[in-house]
Design an enzyme around this catalytic site. Structure first.
Site, PDB file in Angstrom:
ATOM      1  N   LEU A 165       0.103  -3.671 -14.091  1.00  0.00           N
ATOM      2  CA  LEU A 165       0.339  -3.798 -15.533  1.00  0.00           C
ATOM      3  C   LEU A 165       0.605  -5.248 -15.936  1.00  0.00           C
ATOM      4  O   LEU A 165       0.078  -5.725 -16.949  1.00  0.00           O
ATOM      5  CB  LEU A 165       1.511  -2.904 -15.959  1.00  0.00           C
ATOM      6  CG  LEU A 165       1.830  -2.935 -17.457  1.00  0.00           C
ATOM      7  CD1 LEU A 165       0.625  -2.522 -18.291  1.00  0.00           C
ATOM      8  CD2 LEU A 165       3.031  -2.051 -17.773  1.00  0.00           C
ATOM      9  N   ALA A 166       1.408  -5.984 -15.141  1.00  0.00           N
ATOM     10  CA  ALA A 166       1.749  -7.355 -15.515  1.00  0.00           C
ATOM     11  C   ALA A 166       0.489  -8.221 -15.594  1.00  0.00           C
ATOM     12  O   ALA A 166       0.266  -8.935 -16.579  1.00  0.00           O
ATOM     13  CB  ALA A 166       2.750  -7.949 -14.525  1.00  0.00           C
ATOM     14  N   SER A 170       2.092  -0.013 -10.525  1.00  0.00           N
ATOM     15  CA  SER A 170       2.062   0.366 -11.945  1.00  0.00           C
ATOM     16  C   SER A 170       1.410   1.736 -12.127  1.00  0.00           C
ATOM     17  O   SER A 170       1.898   2.562 -12.900  1.00  0.00           O
ATOM     18  CB  SER A 170       1.264  -0.659 -12.752  1.00  0.00           C
ATOM     19  OG  SER A 170       1.841  -1.933 -12.649  1.00  0.00           O
ATOM     20  N   ALA A 171       0.316   1.955 -11.403  1.00  0.00           N
ATOM     21  CA  ALA A 171      -0.409   3.221 -11.571  1.00  0.00           C
ATOM     22  C   ALA A 171       0.380   4.406 -11.023  1.00  0.00           C
ATOM     23  O   ALA A 171       0.045   5.550 -11.301  1.00  0.00           O
ATOM     24  CB  ALA A 171      -1.769   3.129 -10.887  1.00  0.00           C
ATOM     25  N   TRP A 172       1.411   4.119 -10.232  1.00  0.00           N
ATOM     26  CA  TRP A 172       2.186   5.200  -9.624  1.00  0.00           C
ATOM     27  C   TRP A 172       3.450   5.524 -10.421  1.00  0.00           C
ATOM     28  O   TRP A 172       4.195   6.440 -10.067  1.00  0.00           O
ATOM     29  CB  TRP A 172       2.601   4.819  -8.202  1.00  0.00           C
ATOM     30  CG  TRP A 172       1.450   4.635  -7.258  1.00  0.00           C
ATOM     31  CD1 TRP A 172       0.120   4.589  -7.576  1.00  0.00           C
ATOM     32  CD2 TRP A 172       1.519   4.467  -5.835  1.00  0.00           C
ATOM     33  NE1 TRP A 172      -0.629   4.396  -6.445  1.00  0.00           N
ATOM     34  CE2 TRP A 172       0.205   4.312  -5.360  1.00  0.00           C
ATOM     35  CE3 TRP A 172       2.565   4.423  -4.917  1.00  0.00           C
ATOM     36  CZ2 TRP A 172      -0.093   4.131  -4.015  1.00  0.00           C
ATOM     37  CZ3 TRP A 172       2.278   4.234  -3.571  1.00  0.00           C
ATOM     38  CH2 TRP A 172       0.955   4.091  -3.116  1.00  0.00           C
ATOM     39  N   GLY A 211       8.223   7.932 -14.430  1.00  0.00           N
ATOM     40  CA  GLY A 211       9.179   8.199 -15.511  1.00  0.00           C
ATOM     41  C   GLY A 211       8.686   7.710 -16.855  1.00  0.00           C
ATOM     42  O   GLY A 211       8.667   8.451 -17.840  1.00  0.00           O
ATOM     43  N   ARG A 213      21.412   3.760  -9.670  1.00  0.00           N
ATOM     44  CA  ARG A 213      20.582   4.085  -8.508  1.00  0.00           C
ATOM     45  C   ARG A 213      21.208   3.743  -7.165  1.00  0.00           C
ATOM     46  O   ARG A 213      21.114   4.516  -6.215  1.00  0.00           O
ATOM     47  CB  ARG A 213      19.278   3.308  -8.595  1.00  0.00           C
ATOM     48  CG  ARG A 213      18.242   4.093  -9.276  1.00  0.00           C
ATOM     49  CD  ARG A 213      16.896   3.487  -9.145  1.00  0.00           C
ATOM     50  NE  ARG A 213      16.060   4.314 -10.002  1.00  0.00           N
ATOM     51  CZ  ARG A 213      14.862   3.993 -10.414  1.00  0.00           C
ATOM     52  NH1 ARG A 213      14.340   2.851 -10.053  1.00  0.00           N
ATOM     53  NH2 ARG A 213      14.177   4.794 -11.161  1.00  0.00           N
ATOM     54  N   LEU A 242       8.253  -1.571 -16.101  1.00  0.00           N
ATOM     55  CA  LEU A 242       7.000  -1.572 -16.864  1.00  0.00           C
ATOM     56  C   LEU A 242       7.202  -2.391 -18.141  1.00  0.00           C
ATOM     57  O   LEU A 242       6.314  -3.105 -18.597  1.00  0.00           O
ATOM     58  CB  LEU A 242       6.569  -0.143 -17.209  1.00  0.00           C
ATOM     59  CG  LEU A 242       6.115   0.736 -16.031  1.00  0.00           C
ATOM     60  CD1 LEU A 242       5.716   2.119 -16.526  1.00  0.00           C
ATOM     61  CD2 LEU A 242       4.962   0.114 -15.259  1.00  0.00           C
TER      62      LEU A 242
HETATM   63  C1  LIG Z   1       6.239   5.519  -7.183  1.00  0.00           C
HETATM   64  C2  LIG Z   1       6.735   4.535  -8.207  1.00  0.00           C
HETATM   65  C3  LIG Z   1       7.206   4.988  -9.429  1.00  0.00           C
HETATM   66  C4  LIG Z   1       7.670   4.063 -10.399  1.00  0.00           C
HETATM   67  N1  LIG Z   1       8.062   4.529 -11.629  1.00  0.00           N
HETATM   68  C5  LIG Z   1       8.396   3.614 -12.591  1.00  0.00           C
HETATM   69  C6  LIG Z   1       8.670   4.044 -13.920  1.00  0.00           C
HETATM   70  O1  LIG Z   1       8.617   5.219 -14.239  1.00  0.00           O
HETATM   71  N2  LIG Z   1       9.001   3.084 -14.844  1.00  0.00           N
HETATM   72  C7  LIG Z   1       9.061   1.748 -14.540  1.00  0.00           C
HETATM   73  O2  LIG Z   1       9.344   0.941 -15.417  1.00  0.00           O
HETATM   74  N3  LIG Z   1       8.786   1.336 -13.285  1.00  0.00           N
HETATM   75  C8  LIG Z   1       8.441   2.228 -12.318  1.00  0.00           C
HETATM   76  N4  LIG Z   1       8.146   1.785 -11.056  1.00  0.00           N
HETATM   77  C9  LIG Z   1       8.123   0.338 -10.805  1.00  0.00           C
HETATM   78  C10 LIG Z   1       6.891  -0.260 -11.455  1.00  0.00           C
HETATM   79  O3  LIG Z   1       5.790   0.596 -11.263  1.00  0.00           O
HETATM   80  C11 LIG Z   1       6.546  -1.614 -10.867  1.00  0.00           C
HETATM   81  O4  LIG Z   1       7.673  -2.407 -10.756  1.00  0.00           O
HETATM   82  C12 LIG Z   1       5.579  -2.351 -11.786  1.00  0.00           C
HETATM   83  O5  LIG Z   1       4.516  -1.500 -12.101  1.00  0.00           O
HETATM   84  C13 LIG Z   1       5.086  -3.597 -11.122  1.00  0.00           C
HETATM   85  O6  LIG Z   1       3.964  -4.059 -11.843  1.00  0.00           O
HETATM   86  P1  LIG Z   1       3.213  -5.348 -11.338  1.00  0.00           P
HETATM   87  O7  LIG Z   1       2.044  -5.505 -12.246  1.00  0.00           O
HETATM   88  O8  LIG Z   1       4.164  -6.437 -11.199  1.00  0.00           O
HETATM   89  O9  LIG Z   1       2.723  -4.975  -9.847  1.00  0.00           O
HETATM   90  P2  LIG Z   1       1.724  -3.863  -9.344  1.00  0.00           P
HETATM   91  O10 LIG Z   1       1.494  -2.828 -10.368  1.00  0.00           O
HETATM   92  O11 LIG Z   1       2.205  -3.386  -8.008  1.00  0.00           O
HETATM   93  O12 LIG Z   1       0.360  -4.645  -9.146  1.00  0.00           O
HETATM   94  C14 LIG Z   1       0.204  -5.583  -8.112  1.00  0.00           C
HETATM   95  C15 LIG Z   1      -1.258  -5.937  -7.997  1.00  0.00           C
HETATM   96  O13 LIG Z   1      -1.406  -7.025  -7.090  1.00  0.00           O
HETATM   97  C16 LIG Z   1      -2.440  -6.737  -6.144  1.00  0.00           C
HETATM   98  N5  LIG Z   1      -2.150  -7.553  -4.959  1.00  0.00           N
HETATM   99  C17 LIG Z   1      -1.066  -7.510  -4.135  1.00  0.00           C
HETATM  100  N6  LIG Z   1      -1.144  -8.473  -3.207  1.00  0.00           N
HETATM  101  C18 LIG Z   1      -2.307  -9.147  -3.460  1.00  0.00           C
HETATM  102  C19 LIG Z   1      -2.947 -10.262  -2.855  1.00  0.00           C
HETATM  103  N7  LIG Z   1      -2.419 -10.902  -1.798  1.00  0.00           N
HETATM  104  N8  LIG Z   1      -4.130 -10.689  -3.363  1.00  0.00           N
HETATM  105  C20 LIG Z   1      -4.697 -10.058  -4.442  1.00  0.00           C
HETATM  106  N9  LIG Z   1      -4.124  -9.006  -5.052  1.00  0.00           N
HETATM  107  C21 LIG Z   1      -2.948  -8.561  -4.569  1.00  0.00           C
HETATM  108  C22 LIG Z   1      -2.369  -5.233  -5.986  1.00  0.00           C
HETATM  109  O14 LIG Z   1      -3.560  -4.707  -5.445  1.00  0.00           O
HETATM  110  C23 LIG Z   1      -2.136  -4.826  -7.452  1.00  0.00           C
HETATM  111  O15 LIG Z   1      -3.346  -4.859  -8.161  1.00  0.00           O
HETATM  112  C24 LIG Z   1       7.695   2.691 -10.092  1.00  0.00           C
HETATM  113  C25 LIG Z   1       7.247   2.245  -8.845  1.00  0.00           C
HETATM  114  C26 LIG Z   1       6.767   3.144  -7.906  1.00  0.00           C
HETATM  115  C27 LIG Z   1       6.275   2.639  -6.590  1.00  0.00           C
END
Ligand SMILES: Cc1cc2nc3c(=O)[nH]c(=O)nc-3n(C[C@H](O)[C@H](O)[C@H](O)COP(=O)(O)OP(=O)(O)OC[C@H]3O[C@@H](n4cnc5c(N)ncnc54)[C@H](O)[C@@H]3O)c2cc1C
Length: 508
Positions: A23-24, A51-53, A56, A285, A385
């Site tokens: 998402l970020a 993010s896709a997982w 809540g 938590r 999120l």
């Molecule tokens: C099961 C689960 C349930 C959750 N439920 C909630 C909720 O209900 N509400 C909430 O606010 N938060 C929730 N969280 C936390 C939240 O989902 C994450 O903190 C947030 O989505 C992180 O977003 P992000 O974009 O930073 O990282 P991510 O969504 O993890 O994306 C990271 C991206 O980086 C890519 N990547 C990683 N390493 C590399 C690399 N070396 N080179 C290239 N690409 C790479 C990955 O493939 C992915 O595309 C939950 C987390 C989990 C695991």
């Protein structure tokens, strides 16, 4: 070492390389329009991003009874003294508009009969504040919309199937792109004026986690090597209710179940949370995780009992959890769900200001791999999120508002590619869970640091080993218990709350 004859791609001046498509990364990329963006990701967003997982939903002061002040207050309270108040107020006050923006982009948030957003209650929030999407499928639905919008956008190009392994530097203390590798082993140097890390969390460094296995702190290792400062690395959040059915990663039983009244019981059928915390099942938590861990250590298997609170509504209201349970032969409408704490979220990361800017020119970080100071020692449920959109959006504003013509170009490779292999990786994960888990102490952490050094001797300073070492060293240095960090040998919280900072040169 220069890149020599390596295949390279020089992005057009002023364009942005975003590493990570959760998402970020995707929200930032959309908000950068019309500036050209290249989103590099090792795996497709639907499978590789936490993010896709998300189950809540996304927290924001959207109810007429709620205010940004109360949301900020809850965020600050959860963070146990280490939340930057100014940053918490930014999150809470800019949050509602970001959620409305997601709705405008097409996210089908759940609504009541009057068309208002349906808001659920989660732990340590003082009122219902979490916007949900199709029950417990918020993350999948949000990412579906973000991916569609990114694919439609003329200014975004995807570089899918490339794993960033190191950062390129410009020879003047700044960052100038990244070096990536695909599954066939081909290397690609991508030279960019602006590089944004958005690689998510560190759960994959631990044996028991709810995170995608690729979440192993790559960005932290890469950024540290070139001189980026890390903040609050010791603070890891353990989700109390991962479903304990022997899967890796462990499926999650969302906090919203407890918000809806599900209770925690042990093998003796006793509801144990009131014994540990006055807020019972809705305590912060880390308190719930430690209580569950204590029950496990005492030989009393803990369970989540949703039979009365959710019962026959389970399949419609919590389809993801229902599916996970049923696939393991557990019917949560009539049976108890076995649970255990699992690494879920990393509060620490690349230190940034409120616009995602790190201490290095040309390097920004957003989402879980960043540490802007909004979560402190413990993240409030469903704030991540929101963080991804609020601070992803702010980073886009900053990038679009700055003149990048002075940014130095250049291309110096910072780090050789180091592969850990499955055995070293599992050895690291086991050691991290055993020694840097729910309860820590100096003996365990010293043992862990020695073990990481042995692994470094075998394979070199691979990114996950650097990230793990910074987490362990920060945990050893923090001689107190606070938020997600609990020390058996320093059980009290110090009067003074101080964030920790660590850099690569402090590791030796
Ligand atoms: C099961 C689960 C349930 C959750 N439920 C909630 C909720 O209900 N509400 C909430 O606010 N938060 C929730 N969280 C936390 C939240 O989902 C994450 O903190 C947030 O989505 C992180 O977003 P992000 O974009 O930073 O990282 P991510 O969504 O993890 O994306 C990271 C991206 O980086 C890519 N990547 C990683 N390493 C590399 C690399 N070396 N080179 C290239 N690409 C790479 C990955 O493939 C992915 O595309 C939950 C987390 C989990 C695991």
């Amino acid at each position: 070492m220069t890149l020599g004859s390596l295949e390279t791609k020089r992005l057009p001046a002023g364009s942005v390389l975003v590493v990570g498509a959760g998402l970020a990364g995707l929200y930032l990329a959309l908000k950068l329009a019309p500036r050209q963006v290249y989103v590099l990701t090792s795996r497709r967003s639907s499978v590789g991003s936490a993010s896709a997982w998300a189950q809540g939903g996304i927290a924001a002061a959207l109810s007429p009874d709620d205010t940004a002040e109360v949301h900020a207050k809850d965020t600050i309270a959860a963070g146990d003294g280490l939340v930057d108040h100014h940053i918490a107020h930014i999150l809470a006050s800019e949050g509602p508009d970001r959620v409305r923006d997601l709705a405008n982009l097409g996210v089908p948030f759940d609504r009541n009969d009057k068309g208002e957003l349906y808001l659920s209650l989660e732990a340590a929030h003082s009122m219902p504040r979490v916007a949900r999407v199709k029950g417990d499928t918020a993350g999948a639905e949000i990412i579906k919309v973000m991916v569609k919008r990114a694919q439609e956008a003329d200014h975004i190009e995807g570089l899918i199937g490339w794993r960033a392994e190191s950062l390129l530097t410009d020879g003047h203390g700044g960052v100038a792109g990244a070096l990536a590798r695909n599954d066939e082993g081909a290397l690609l140097g991508i030279e960019a004026d602006i590089t944004v890390m958005a690689t998510g969390g560190v759960g994959g460094l631990f044996a028991v986690t709810t995170n995608p296995r690729t979440a192993r702190g790559d960005a932290l290792g890469m950024a540290a090597v070139v001189g980026a400062k890390m903040r609050d690395m010791e603070f890891v959040q353990f989700h109390p209710t991962a479903i304990d059915i022997g899967r890796d990663p462990a499926p999650l039983a969302t906090e919203a179940l407890r918000g809806d009244g599900a209770v925690l019981t042990n093998a003796k059928g006793v509801r144990f949370m009131p014994r540990y915390h006055e807020q019972g099942e809705l305590a912060p938590r880390d308190d719930v995780a430690r209580a569950i861990f204590a029950e496990i250590e005492a030989g009393r298997q803990p369970y989540l009992d949703c039979r009365k609170a959710v019962g026959s509504h389970f399949p419609e209201e919590f389809p993801t959890v229902f599916e996970s349970c049923m696939s393991a032969g557990i019917d949560p409408r009539t049976q108890l769900i076995p649970i255990a704490p699992a690494v879920h979220y990393h509060m620490g990361g690349i230190a940034t200001d409120s616009y995602g800017q790190s201490n290095l020119d040309g390097l920004l970080a957003v989402g879980e791999c960043s540490a802007v100071g909004v979560h402190g020692a413990n993240r409030l449920a469903s704030n991540s999120l929101l963080e991804a959109t609020v601070f992803g959006g702010r980073a886009a504003d900053y990038i679009n508002g700055r003149d990048w013509s002075e940014k130095k170009a250049g291309m110096i490779r910072s780090q050789p590619w180091l592969s850990m292999g499955p055995e070293v990786s599992q050895s690291l994960r086991n050691a991290m869970t055993a020694n840097c888990g729910v309860r820590r102490n100096a003996a365990k952490l010293n043992k862990l640091l020695a073990h990481i050094d042995t692994l470094i001797e075998q394979v070199g300073r691979a990114n996950p080993l650097i990230a793990s070492k910074m987490i362990a060293a920060s945990a050893l240095a923090r001689e107190e218990s606070r938020g997600g960090h609990f020390r058996d040998d320093f059980t009290k919280m110090k009067d003074e709350a101080v964030s920790s900072y660590i850099t690569y040169d402090m590791l030796d």
